[in-house]
Motif scaffolding. Structure first.
Motif: not given
Length: 212
Positions: A9-20, A22-27, A165-169
């Protein structure tokens, strides 16, 4: 082989939605920063080639070595792989069809346009045409947000009263140009939803760190 997920991923990129997500999931996951757009540091962007020959983030590598690319696909997979997190309507849920519809819409109708907007030379070699192409692309992005907003009936969140995850996206992609103020004008119903996700106490510090 590792027993945890690996996210390119990368800071400021669309990958941040995936990071978010994973953060909520706690994985647990390992993050490899790959700034694919940084022309001054091409080696950073090249890191993702191990998982994605398109040289794009996000790319998620599963413990067994299988790679998943495309942000919408990764988010849908995470929601299904970790159902206890309740981050999507699962198969059989009446909201499932619209969930899939809008995840695909954000990916194909909006997010994909940044490939053009970020480097107009990819489609128009003549620099004289770059400004016009960028302007038209940004207008199309804004128009698509408006189309989506006209077709959804949000509750606290886009699909109702449960965060997905739609909201995160949408939260992440709406931060890109033409930026949030234009998004708020074009998508007033979804505006309240993304603001609520901005302020989620589980993510407030995360957004500041990863999106600025």
């Amino acid at each position: 082989m590792t027993d945890q997920l690996t996210l390119f991923g990368a800071k400021g990129s669309g990958a941040v939605a995936v990071e978010a997500a994973l953060t909520l999931i706690g994985a647990p996951y390992r993050l490899i920063e790959a700034y694919t757009w940084d022309h001054d540091d091409p080696a950073s962007g090249d890191l993702v080639l191990a998982a994605n020959p398109m040289r794009q983030v996000p790319a998620l590598v599963l413990p067994g070595g299988e790679a998943i690319t495309e942000s919408a696909a990764i988010l849908i997979w995470l929601a299904e792989a970790y159902p206890a997190a309740r981050l999507a309507p699962l198969p059989g849920d009446p909201k499932r069809a619209q969930f899939l519809r809008w995840m695909s819409f954000v990916s194909s109708a909006i997010y994909s346009l940044y490939w053009v907007k970020d480097d107009p030379a990819r489609l128009v070699p003549d620099p004289a045409g770059h400004a016009a192409l960028t302007e038209r692309t940004l207008e199309r992005i804004a128009q698509c947000w408006g189309i989506m907003d006209s077709q959804v009936t949000p509750g606290s969140y886009i699909l109702g009263d449960e965060l997905s995850v739609l909201d995160l996206y949408v939260n992440v992609v709406s931060r890109f140009r033409p930026r949030r103020m234009r998004f708020y004008r074009e998508a007033p119903k979804m505006a309240a939803c993304v603001k609520r996700v901005d302020q989620d106490p589980r993510l407030a510090a995360f957004w500041k760190e990863r999106m600025g």
